[in-house]
Scaffold this active site. Structure first.
Site, short mmCIF file in Angstrom:
data_model
loop_
_atom_site.label_atom_id
_atom_site.label_comp_id
_atom_site.label_asym_id
_atom_site.label_seq_id
_atom_site.Cartn_x
_atom_site.Cartn_y
_atom_site.Cartn_z
N HIS A 90 10.97 56.11 70.66
CA HIS A 90 11.45 55.59 69.39
C HIS A 90 11.24 54.07 69.31
CE1 HIS A 90 15.21 54.57 66.81
NE2 HIS A 90 14.17 54.73 66.03
N GLU A 93 7.67 53.24 68.60
CA GLU A 93 7.39 53.38 67.17
C GLU A 93 7.73 52.10 66.41
OE1 GLU A 93 10.01 54.27 63.65
OE2 GLU A 93 10.11 56.05 64.94
N HIS A 94 8.88 51.52 66.71
CA HIS A 94 9.27 50.26 66.06
C HIS A 94 8.26 49.15 66.34
CE1 HIS A 94 13.71 50.60 64.81
NE2 HIS A 94 13.34 51.82 65.12
N GLU A 171 20.56 50.62 64.87
CA GLU A 171 20.39 52.00 64.42
C GLU A 171 21.30 52.93 65.21
OE1 GLU A 171 16.74 55.21 63.71
OE2 GLU A 171 16.30 53.19 64.44
N LEU A 316 16.37 87.34 56.18
CA LEU A 316 17.36 88.41 56.16
C LEU A 316 18.76 87.89 56.48
CD1 LEU A 316 15.47 91.34 57.94
CD2 LEU A 316 15.66 90.85 55.51
N GLY A 318 19.84 84.80 56.47
CA GLY A 318 20.26 83.74 55.57
C GLY A 318 20.34 84.16 54.12
N GLY A 321 22.38 87.30 48.67
CA GLY A 321 22.59 88.28 47.62
C GLY A 321 23.60 89.34 48.01
N LYS A 866 2.28 63.46 38.49
CA LYS A 866 1.44 64.29 39.36
C LYS A 866 1.50 65.76 39.02
CE LYS A 866 3.56 63.15 43.05
NZ LYS A 866 4.54 62.28 42.37
#
Length: 954
Positions: A90, A93-94, A171, A316, A318, A321, A866
């Site tokens: 991480h 990445e910074h 962070e 199914l 989740g 109905g 778009k």
């Protein structure tokens, strides 16, 4: 609901894992396929390449795009951190944003992207790091060259490393009260410590500190040199150029990226150590959070994307109905919502998650919830795989791909770059939509693993008993094997319950034909019905040409926002209606037919969108339920309590979000604070709610938009349906919308209490008026400020992780906001830093930069819609604002273009410096210090609104 839907270009994580840290060679065509299979509705051109350094590349030519975009995804993430260096991936990445050998200025990339109308960001997940940007299309070559250098020659400047560690620390501290991050911290303690996903992912000053045997810079360089290899990178570039032009541009830029021939090893150790399951993990959250998760470690099925066993099963379990697990849980008063599916995966395994939001009764009887889950899984197991159910899902997925619509270029490239790691070259565009390989045996194998002895049950509630504290976020928790009695209870018969597989979905579209378009009905919407209580606008779509449409109805009433009681009851009422119709609107959602019903400032909105074939069937059912007006007592009570809990949980929101909510409440009449809404809900029972609903509909008017694949007679059908809920007669007077008007030279201060050590300052500066000229000058000011504000106050001064400056109009009353959440500086210091930045904005700006910012803003304002939904939203907002010429974008763009540097500077000096209309909302944090100066201090948002005039918006 399932945790994943077709059309999403990414893998969703289970709730406890829903933390993503946002944190001269020739190329050769891929020998297997130069062009992936694309949607019939997609007119862009694609080309797949593999560079000589083994980087795989997807080029997208879109001559009409106003924005170019690129994303590079590397198959390296937090799960690859070296032992003892939590957060290193991480942190890397910074650091890649902060200067390269070719472009050493750490502000270079951010400044170039912003001045040319773009955005940039990155995220680090367990297995991926994804970098992405967009920019005005003409500037792709320059932006891409800066971007490419991240992966060729980053500087890793020593001084910037020391500074940026503070950003990572900020962070980390920002998430200390985030229950999702806290839950992940605990779950990682339950994991096998030999599994790489058990590592701390964010990083902190402690984990990123220099050590006697190695500096953090040495470890960063070693990690970058060993892991950042071209062969595990996937690059997607979208531009207005032809494919040949894109190839000639991109290949030389990225061919120098080194190929270290990095090879991942499979993760052979199990996620949970042998013998650890079944187990019960109890977590004590900060907020009033009642969450039950049941987690099952399984094999890695990502290579089986054409079969998608997890999607079949998630659909199914989740389902919402009739006959579903959620319906039974609601009937017993145990749950409010449910989600199921797979998101977390690794090289060698995956995690299937069922997450249930519980009621108070559900917490007390969580074993019953688990029992019902296993009872439903037994229904699925006994029924066996159903090819007709699989084919139904496959049909919906195929339709979604067939009529796939355009997304934001920056989001599109980022999702594709990640997907390229998992799909065959020809399937990179359609892989998420493919269900072409029905494998009954595979489905049996998956569901056979969803048993009590392979389960980690996680109960997240403030009432649980704990005996441990997690190491990084200090979360109280307990972990123990499931007892024999618990296992017996989970496996016992649930009694007489109505659990069943879903019925065939009647909302799956049958007719995808496009209607004939009449030239008199294209272009801007026309008002085709204008009665005292009903107005209908209509337009046919002649550009996007898909069998979909937007049917929006705004029910306005004077009883929606004049008091906290009205606001609370309108919100409760819409929630009750959504719950009441969920058993049939959920299958419609699965079939691509979206429904929403929600409170807004002047009433209630009902929206139906998606395939037009069966929209009016759904609308009729919904309006009949609304007209009937019957509520189930227990459901009303559960929903009311759930809403109160949600409002009480505002204290667990990010501090900057809490302060921003207070700012919004100070400006918008009709917005109410959490406590006022809580009090109103506590004083609302079923009878009160019924009386409110009856009065609302008696006073309601309806304004509707019908836009898309419709014929004109559809408006007559809509008018008749609206008669079910909208009475005849003269409409009541509708109170106007009101926005607090700050006075010239006013300096207002509103201190607020936030339970967090960080200080937060949201500094709002209101425009001088609400003319087009005011809106233009304010929006351009925000455009000019935002890059420098971030660079100076975050990158250089390291005041915090959340550092933003942005335009923030409220009902078209212009304003801009500077926002900082800081773990290192008090409110007075933040105000001083902001003031110093404001004073230097003009001195840092030359004519060329002004022109670039001006052009970037005009391009953004004039950006073509778009897809059909963006066009529908523009029409809908124009109608709400009574801009029946639909020319708001043109007016704003013209006002921006009319500004000169001199006229903008004069406006900036007068209205944002010397005679600013200023409101500072500040949470002082652990320091307790407020901004200095002669300011008028207010104790509440209500006081601010009561002591000021207001803009009136009809």
């Amino acid at each position: 609901m399932p945790l994943s839907h077709f059309g999403r270009q990414y893998l969703l994580l289970p709730l406890l894992f829903a933390v993503v840290f946002v944190v001269g060679c020739a190329g050769s065509p891929d020998p297997d396929s130069m062009q992936p299979v694309q949607s019939p509705n997609d007119d862009r051109q694609y080309r797949l390449l593999t560079l000589d350094n083994e980087m795989q590349l997807l080029l997208i030519s879109d001559p009409q795009t106003p924005k170019a975009a690129a994303s590079l995804d590397i198959n390296i993430g937090s799960g690859d951190n070296p032992e003892g260096r939590g957060g290193l991936a991480h942190f890397l990445e910074h650091m890649l944003f902060l200067g390269t050998e070719k472009y050493p200025n750490p502000a270079e990339y951010e400044q170039f992207i912003t001045e040319h109308g773009g955005n940039r960001n990155a995220y680090t997940s367990m297995e991926h790091t994804n970098y992405f940007f967009d920019v005005d299309a003409a500037y792709l070559p320059e932006a891409l060259d800066r971007f490419a250098q991240f992966f060729i020659s980053p500087r890793f400047d020593e001084a910037l490393i020391d500074k940026e560690k503070n950003a990572v620390q900020s962070e980390y501290q920002m998430g200390l009260k985030s229950d999702s991050r806290r839950g992940l911290d605990v779950l990682q303690q339950a994991m096998n410590p030999e599994h790489p996903f058990s590592q701390f992912a964010v990083g902190s000053l402690e984990t990123l500190a220099d050590r006697p045997d190695s500096s953090i810079r040495d470890d960063l360089l070693a990690f970058y040199d060993s892991h950042y290899s071209a062969n595990i990178m996937r690059l997607v570039v979208l531009g207005e150029e032809s494919l040949d032009e894109l190839e000639a541009m991109v290949v030389p830029m990225f061919s120098p990226v080194p190929n270290k021939s990095f090879q991942h090893q499979n993760i052979d150790v199990p996620l949970f150590a042998s013998g650890e399951l079944p187990a019960l993990l109890q977590i004590q959250p900060q907020a009033t959070r009642r969450l039950l998760q049941v987690l099952f470690p399984l094999g890695d099925y990502r290579d089986d994307y054409q079969a998608k066993p997890m999607s079949y099963l998630g659909n199914l379990v989740g389902h919402e109905g009739e006959g579903s697990l959620l319906s039974q849980l609601k009937a017993e008063g145990l749950a409010e919502s449910l989600a199921a599916g797979s998101g977390l995966g690794w090289r060698g395994g995956s995690l299937f998650s069922v997450s249930v939001t519980l009621t108070e009764q559900g917490v007390a009887n969580y074993d019953r919830v688990v029992q019902l889950l296993f009872a439903y899984l037994e229904v699925v197991r006994e029924a066996g795989p159903k090819e007709w159910l699989y084919d139904e899902q496959a049909r919906v997925a195929d339709l979604a791909f067939r009529f796939k619509e355009r997304a934001e270029p920056i989001n599109y490239v980022a999702s594709l770059a990640s997907s390229m790691h998992y799909f065959a070259p020809e399937d990179v565009l359609r892989g998420n939509y493919m269900m072409t390989d029905y494998q009954a045996q595979m489905l049996r194998e998956v569901v056979a693993q969803l048993t009590p002895d392979n389960a980690l049950v996680v109960l997240d509630d403030q009432s649980v008993s704990t005996d441990k504290v997690s190491p990084y976020y200090g979360v109280p928790y307990s972990l123990a094997p499931a007892s024999a009695a618990q296992l017996a209870g989970w496996e016992a018969s649930p009694g007489d319950v109505a659990l069943a597989l879903p019925e065939p979905n009647e909302f799956i579209v049958d007719n995808v034909a496009l209607v004939d378009v009449g030239q008199e009905m294209v272009g801007n919407p026309q008002r085709v019905l204008n009665e005292p209580r009903k107005r209908i606008w209509f337009a046919q779509d002649d550009e996007f040409r898909i069998p979909k449409g937007a049917l929006y109805v705004n029910f306005r009433s004077p009883l929606a926002g004049q008091s906290a009681e009205q606001a609370a009851r309108a919100s409760l009422y819409t929630a009750v209606i959504r719950d009441q119709v969920n058993e049939y609107t959920y299958p419609a959602l699965l079939a691509g037919l979206n429904f929403s019903f929600y409170k807004h400032a002047q009433g209630i909105s009902l929206r139906i969108s998606g395939y037009t074939d069966k929209q009016f069937v759904l609308l009729k059912d919904i309006l009949e339920d609304i007209a009937e007006g019957d509520f189930e007592t227990q459901r009303v009570e559960n929903i009311r309590k759930d809403m109160i809990r949600g409002l009480e949980n505002a204290v667990a929101k990010r501090p900057s979000s809490q302060v921003f909510d207070d700012l919004r409440e100070s400006l918008l009449h009709g917005e109410w604070g959490e406590q006022a809404l809580i009090d109103a809900l506590r004083n609302t029972d079923q009878a009160t709610l019924g009386n409110y609903a009856e009065a609302f509909w008696q006073s309601a008017t309806a304004e509707a938009l019908v836009y898309g694949n419709y014929e004109l007679p559809a408006t007559k059908e809509l008018a008749k349906m609206l008669d079910m809920v909208v009475p005849e007669g003269a409409p009541p007077q509708l109170p106007p919308l009101q926005v607090t008007s700050l006075t010239e030279g006013e300096q207002a201060l509103y201190p607020v209490t936030v339970q967090h050590d960080d200080s937060v300052l949201a500094w709002y500066l209101q425009g001088a008026g609400n003319s087009w000229d005011d809106r233009a000058a304010t929006a351009l000011t925000a455009q000019i400020m935002k890059s420098g504000f971030f660079q100076q106050l975050r990158t250089e001064q390291q005041l915090g992780y959340i550092v933003q400056a942005f335009s923030w109009p409220q009902f078209d009353v212009p304003g801009l906001v500077m926002l900082i959440q800081s773990p290192v500086a008090d409110g007075a210091s933040l105000a001083s830093a902001m003031q110093a930045f404001m004073a230097g904005v003009e001195g840092d700006l030359d004519e060329a930069q002004f022109a670039r910012h001006q052009r970037a803003l005009v391009n953004e304002i004039n950006r073509p819609q778009k897809n059909l939904w963006e066009r529908a939203e523009f029409y809908w907002q124009s109608i709400a604002k009574k801009r029946f010429e639909f020319d708001g974008r043109e007016q704003l763009a013209a006002a921006v273009e009319a500004l000169t540097m001199e006229s903008w500077s004069a406006y900036y000096q007068e209205h944002f410096l010397s005679e600013a209309r200023s409101l500072q909302v500040v949470a002082p944090g652990k320091w307790g210090r407020l901004p200095a100066g002669e300011q008028t201090r207010y104790s509440s948002a209500a006081d601010i609104k009561a002591s000021h005039g207001y803009y009136q918006v009809q």
